[in-house]
Design an enzyme around this catalytic site. Structure first.
Site, PDB file in Angstrom:
ATOM      1  N   SER A 122      -1.308   1.714  -2.813  1.00  0.00           N
ATOM      2  CA  SER A 122      -0.461   1.038  -1.833  1.00  0.00           C
ATOM      3  C   SER A 122       0.910   1.683  -1.718  1.00  0.00           C
ATOM      4  O   SER A 122       1.674   1.355  -0.818  1.00  0.00           O
ATOM      5  CB  SER A 122      -0.280  -0.436  -2.224  1.00  0.00           C
ATOM      6  OG  SER A 122       0.352  -0.538  -3.492  1.00  0.00           O
ATOM      7  N   HIS A 143      -5.956   2.804   2.435  1.00  0.00           N
ATOM      8  CA  HIS A 143      -5.307   1.653   1.814  1.00  0.00           C
ATOM      9  C   HIS A 143      -5.703   0.354   2.496  1.00  0.00           C
ATOM     10  O   HIS A 143      -5.295   0.084   3.621  1.00  0.00           O
ATOM     11  CB  HIS A 143      -3.779   1.829   1.857  1.00  0.00           C
ATOM     12  CG  HIS A 143      -3.025   0.650   1.326  1.00  0.00           C
ATOM     13  ND1 HIS A 143      -1.823   0.235   1.855  1.00  0.00           N
ATOM     14  CD2 HIS A 143      -3.323  -0.228   0.325  1.00  0.00           C
ATOM     15  CE1 HIS A 143      -1.412  -0.836   1.197  1.00  0.00           C
ATOM     16  NE2 HIS A 143      -2.294  -1.133   0.274  1.00  0.00           N
ATOM     17  N   GLU A 155      -4.486   1.275   6.205  1.00  0.00           N
ATOM     18  CA  GLU A 155      -3.611   2.430   6.389  1.00  0.00           C
ATOM     19  C   GLU A 155      -4.365   3.692   5.962  1.00  0.00           C
ATOM     20  O   GLU A 155      -4.865   3.768   4.840  1.00  0.00           O
ATOM     21  CB  GLU A 155      -2.336   2.294   5.552  1.00  0.00           C
ATOM     22  CG  GLU A 155      -1.362   1.264   6.066  1.00  0.00           C
ATOM     23  CD  GLU A 155      -0.112   1.147   5.216  1.00  0.00           C
ATOM     24  OE1 GLU A 155       0.980   0.951   5.783  1.00  0.00           O
ATOM     25  OE2 GLU A 155      -0.225   1.244   3.967  1.00  0.00           O
ATOM     26  N   ASN A 193       4.451  -1.354   3.208  1.00  0.00           N
ATOM     27  CA  ASN A 193       5.269  -1.638   2.027  1.00  0.00           C
ATOM     28  C   ASN A 193       6.669  -1.042   2.138  1.00  0.00           C
ATOM     29  O   ASN A 193       7.620  -1.584   1.573  1.00  0.00           O
ATOM     30  CB  ASN A 193       4.574  -1.151   0.766  1.00  0.00           C
ATOM     31  CG  ASN A 193       3.459  -2.082   0.339  1.00  0.00           C
ATOM     32  OD1 ASN A 193       3.478  -3.266   0.645  1.00  0.00           O
ATOM     33  ND2 ASN A 193       2.477  -1.558  -0.368  1.00  0.00           N
TER      34      ASN A 193
END
Length: 290
Positions: A122, A143, A155, A193
């Site tokens: 991540s 991801h 992702e 993130n």
């Protein structure tokens, strides 16, 4: 290579993310080799998948035959040799570069040179993992978001070494699972993130400065920005330890003070208040985090 040529998919790690990826992959018709460090660990992961699939059967979302078929397509094991027929292998182990490098080495030793090796990281740079192999053009980030069975976003992380064919295959695979992929360059934190964690961190700073209660901070963000969950409750859901780890990676990678983890977050992790999984974080929960 395109997604319809992939029949067997290896998944390394049978924890929350690995088992979730295995479940959705098997439900879409792929044969899944689910690998973990021991038979006890991987069987525990498989038991979680079985429980979830049977719950879907009980709710009549799938038939008993579909339930049986999905479970029959997942082969739990601790033997990396079972990856020999896999065209794609996804690692979903702990967010540690050294652990992932070791796993990548085992994957490479037990698969053909054409097998794509993907990381479900991540946050960590995928390039560093790719350079630990002899086939960096076959390495890509895929991801998934928790819960992997439900969340639509995936992702796809492309390094400077990822081939166009590998990137296309990764996207096609994600689409075949019913996901909606986005492609991002290999920068720590990627898209979600990189944007999300500073917001959560700032909410912790606001709480630590006693500007408002945790309840009012989350209420303000939900009603003021139309978010379904407040940042502090989201941190509890992610896990405060995971939140701290991701912020630490971003801070180390970019050296930018905007990623500096809030002191209160560090203190709570040291105290063992990790959120839903421990029953207490910024809010309190039942035994099972409910």
């Amino acid at each position: 290579m395109s997604e319809n040529k992939i029949k067997n998919v290896g998944i390394i790690g049978s924890g929350t993310m690995g088992s979730g990826i295995a479940e959705i992959t098997a439900s879409k018709g792929y044969i899944v080799e689910l690998i973990d460090i021991s038979t006890d660990v991987v069987n525990s992961g498989f038991a979680a998948i079985e429980k979830n699939i049977k719950r879907q059967e009980a709710k009549k979302r799938i038939t008993p035959e579909e339930c049986s078929d999905i479970l029959s397509r997942i082969n739990p094991s601790d033997d990396y040799k079972n990856l020999s027929k896999c065209s794609l292998v996804i690692e979903a182990v702990s967010e540690s570069v050294e652990i992932k490098k070791a796993v990548f080495g085992k994957i490479e030793s037990n698969t053909s040179k054409d097998t794509i090796i993907a990381s479900n990281t991540s946050t960590l740079p995928v390039t560093e993992l790719a350079m630990n192999t002899s086939r960096p053009d076959k390495v890509v980030g895929i991801h998934f978001f928790n819960p992997a069975q439900i969340m639509k976003l995936v992702e796809i992380i492309s390094t400077q070494l990822t081939s166009g064919e590998t990137l296309d295959t990764a996207q096609e695979f994600a689409v075949s699972l019913g996901k909606d992929p986005v492609v991002t360059r290999d920068k720590a934190g990627f898209i979600v993130n990189r944007i999300l964690l500073p917001m959560i961190n700032e909410a912790v700073f606001v709480l630590d400065e006693k500007m408002a209660s945790a309840e009012d901070i989350d209420k303000a963000m939900k009603l003021g920005t139309n978010q379904p969950i407040g940042p502090l409750a989201l941190a509890d859901l992610i896990g405060l330890d995971v939140t701290l780890d991701v912020l630490s990676v971003l801070y180390d990678e970019f050296g930018d003070p905007k990623f500096r983890p809030a002191t209160l977050l560090k203190e709570m992790v040291r105290a063992g208040y990790l959120g839903r999984k421990t029953g207490k974080g910024f809010f309190e929960y039942g035994k099972k985090g409910e």
